[in-house]
Design an enzyme around this catalytic site. Structure first.
Site, PDB file in Angstrom:
ATOM      1  N   ASP A  10       0.817  -1.104  -0.124  1.00 14.02           N
ATOM      2  CA  ASP A  10      -0.025   0.059  -0.170  1.00 14.02           C
ATOM      3  C   ASP A  10       0.880   1.279   0.018  1.00 14.02           C
ATOM      4  O   ASP A  10       0.719   1.967   1.031  1.00 14.02           O
ATOM      5  CB  ASP A  10      -0.900   0.025   1.283  1.00 14.02           C
ATOM      6  CG  ASP A  10      -2.131  -1.047   1.156  1.00 14.02           C
ATOM      7  OD1 ASP A  10      -2.298  -1.617  -0.129  1.00 14.02           O
ATOM      8  OD2 ASP A  10      -2.482  -1.748   2.147  1.00 14.02           O
ATOM      9  N   ASP A  59      -5.435  -6.916  -6.482  1.00 14.00           N
ATOM     10  CA  ASP A  59      -6.704  -6.494  -5.709  1.00 14.00           C
ATOM     11  C   ASP A  59      -7.423  -5.338  -6.241  1.00 14.00           C
ATOM     12  O   ASP A  59      -7.230  -4.286  -5.578  1.00 14.00           O
ATOM     13  CB  ASP A  59      -6.495  -6.479  -4.010  1.00 14.00           C
ATOM     14  CG  ASP A  59      -7.435  -6.182  -3.192  1.00 14.00           C
ATOM     15  OD1 ASP A  59      -8.447  -6.482  -3.675  1.00 14.00           O
ATOM     16  OD2 ASP A  59      -7.300  -5.624  -2.148  1.00 14.00           O
ATOM     17  N   LYS A  61     -10.842  -5.726  -7.108  1.00 12.95           N
ATOM     18  CA  LYS A  61     -12.312  -5.996  -6.890  1.00 12.95           C
ATOM     19  C   LYS A  61     -13.328  -5.418  -8.240  1.00 12.95           C
ATOM     20  O   LYS A  61     -13.903  -4.676  -7.928  1.00 12.95           O
ATOM     21  CB  LYS A  61     -12.637  -5.455  -5.539  1.00 12.95           C
ATOM     22  CG  LYS A  61     -12.027  -5.463  -4.444  1.00 12.95           C
ATOM     23  CD  LYS A  61     -12.299  -4.667  -3.152  1.00 12.95           C
ATOM     24  CE  LYS A  61     -11.610  -5.195  -1.851  1.00 12.95           C
ATOM     25  NZ  LYS A  61     -10.291  -4.627  -1.953  1.00 12.95           N
ATOM     26  N   PHE A  62     -13.073  -6.402  -9.195  1.00 16.11           N
ATOM     27  CA  PHE A  62     -13.796  -6.244 -10.327  1.00 16.11           C
ATOM     28  C   PHE A  62     -15.076  -6.444  -9.963  1.00 16.11           C
ATOM     29  O   PHE A  62     -15.504  -7.414  -9.158  1.00 16.11           O
ATOM     30  CB  PHE A  62     -13.190  -7.486 -11.354  1.00 16.11           C
ATOM     31  CG  PHE A  62     -11.944  -7.023 -11.887  1.00 16.11           C
ATOM     32  CD1 PHE A  62     -11.408  -5.909 -12.157  1.00 16.11           C
ATOM     33  CD2 PHE A  62     -11.125  -8.231 -12.145  1.00 16.11           C
ATOM     34  CE1 PHE A  62     -10.174  -5.810 -12.512  1.00 16.11           C
ATOM     35  CE2 PHE A  62      -9.886  -8.025 -12.764  1.00 16.11           C
ATOM     36  CZ  PHE A  62      -9.340  -6.885 -12.771  1.00 16.11           C
ATOM     37  N   PRO A  66     -21.051  -9.517 -16.570  1.00 20.80           N
ATOM     38  CA  PRO A  66     -20.035 -10.869 -16.813  1.00 20.80           C
ATOM     39  C   PRO A  66     -18.938 -10.634 -17.787  1.00 20.80           C
ATOM     40  O   PRO A  66     -17.860 -11.040 -17.671  1.00 20.80           O
ATOM     41  CB  PRO A  66     -21.242 -11.960 -16.982  1.00 20.80           C
ATOM     42  CG  PRO A  66     -22.374 -11.474 -16.170  1.00 20.80           C
ATOM     43  CD  PRO A  66     -22.499  -9.761 -16.407  1.00 20.80           C
ATOM     44  N   THR A 123     -15.838  -4.618   5.080  1.00 20.12           N
ATOM     45  CA  THR A 123     -15.929  -4.578   6.491  1.00 20.12           C
ATOM     46  C   THR A 123     -16.232  -3.112   6.938  1.00 20.12           C
ATOM     47  O   THR A 123     -16.250  -2.784   8.008  1.00 20.12           O
ATOM     48  CB  THR A 123     -14.612  -4.985   7.076  1.00 20.12           C
ATOM     49  OG1 THR A 123     -13.483  -4.302   6.501  1.00 20.12           O
ATOM     50  CG2 THR A 123     -14.571  -6.655   6.851  1.00 20.12           C
ATOM     51  N   GLY A 213      -0.101  -5.449   5.963  1.00 17.88           N
ATOM     52  CA  GLY A 213       0.418  -4.388   5.240  1.00 17.88           C
ATOM     53  C   GLY A 213       1.413  -3.622   6.245  1.00 17.88           C
ATOM     54  O   GLY A 213       2.464  -3.847   6.336  1.00 17.88           O
TER      55      GLY A 213
END
Ligand code: C5P
Length: 234
Positions: A10, A59, A61-62, A66, A123, A213
Site C-alpha cells: 500500500d 486486488d 475488486k472487479f 459478466p 468490512t 500491510g
C-alpha cells in the site's frame, strides 16, 4: 507449510513498492497490489514485482457485467497474477464468468489458473449502510449468503475478515481458500483496524492466507518483521 503471508504493497510509487518487494520477496508468500499502486503505476508494477520471483495478488475488486469482468480477468491472467479479487455482489453469472475466464486463459497460456477470490461485504459497511443500499440482512447474514453463492458459482477462494473465518469454515467446502486481512501481531499497533486476530489465531481459525500491510511495511526493518511473523506461525 507454504508461506501464507501476503504483504499489502500500500504505497503510492513504483520505487517504494519495488524497494519493499525486493527486500521482502524471499520471506513472504505473495504481494498484494491494490487500486492505489496499480492506478499510479499501471500493469508494469505487476511485471516488476513478478520479476522478484514473488507471487502477485491483484486486488482490484472487479464488479461489472459478466463479459467485462471475464475480459478483465483474462488480462490479469496474461499479466501472470496468482490471485485476484471480484465482488461477489456482482452475482452468480459474473462470478462464474470470471472463474471460467481464469481457467481457460490460464490453460491456453500453459499456466495454473489464478485463485479468483470473492469479496463479500466490505468490512467498512454496517447494517445501516447495507439497508441504505436495499439490503435488509445483517452484515453477517449477507456475508454468509454471498460466500455460499460464490462457492456455488465455482469460486475457489474468498476474502473475509478474521472474525468471519470460523463461521465460513462451518458452511463452506473445506477446499475453499480464505484470505484474511485485519491481522495484527500481538505487539503491533492496530491503526484503523478494529477487529483483528494475531497471525497464529487467524491460521488456527482456518485462514489459508494472511494479508498484512503496515505491521510489515511500516516496521523499521520490514524483512525482520515478516520473519518474526512467520516464526510465530511455526
Ligand atoms: O496495513 P494493514 O495490515 O491494515 O493492511 C491490510 C490490507 O488489507 C489493506 O490493503 C486493506 O485495504 C486490505 N483490507 C482490509 N480489510 C478488508 C479488506 C481489505 O484491511 N476488509
Amino acid at each position: 507449510m507454504q508461506n501464507p503471508i501476503i504483504v499489502a504493497l500500500d504505497v503510492p510509487t513504483m520505487d517504494a513498492a519495488l524497494k519493499l518487494a525486493e527486500q521482502l520477496a524471499p520471506a513472504v508468500g505473495a504481494f498484494k497490489i491494490g487500486k492505489e499502486l496499480f492506478t499510479a503505476c499501471g500493469p508494469e508494477i505487476v511485471r516488476r514485482v513478478r520479476a522478484t520471483g514473488a507471487s502477485v495478488f491483484l486486488d482490484l475488486k472487479f464488479h461489472d457485467i459478466p463479459n467485462t469482468v471475464a475480459k478483465a480477468v483474462e488480462s490479469a491472467v496474461r499479466l501472470d497474477v496468482q490471485m485476484l479479487t471480484i465482488h461477489a455482489s456482482g452475482g452468480s453469472a459474473m462470478m462464474a464468468a470470471a472463474e471460467k475466464a481464469a481457467q481457460e486463459t490460464a490453460s491456453r497460456s500453459g499456466r495454473n489458473a489464478p485463485l479468483v477470490l470473492g469479496v463479500t461485504v466490505l468490512t467498512s459497511m454496517d447494517a445501516h449502510d447495507l439497508a441504505e443500499t436495499g439490503v435488509t440482512a445483517t452484515p453477517a447474514q449477507q456475508v454468509e449468503r454471498l460466500a455460499s453463492l460464490a462457492a456455488k458459482a465455482g469460486l475457489r477462494g474468498l476474502v473475509c475478515s478474521p472474525l468471519e473465518i470460523a463461521r465460513l469454515r462451518e458452511i463452506l467446502p473445506a477446499s475453499v481458500q480464505l484470505v484474511t486481512p485485519g491481522i495484527r501481531p500481538a505487539d503491533a499497533e492496530k491503526g484503523d483496524q478494529k477487529r483483528t486476530l494475531t497471525p497464529k489465531e487467524a491460521m488456527q481459525a482456518g485462514a489459508s492466507w494472511l494479508v498484512i500491510g503496515r505491521p510489515i511495511c511500516a516496521a523499521e526493518n520490514p524483512r525482520a518483521a515478516a520473519e518474526k511473523i512467520l516464526e510465530s506461525l511455526r
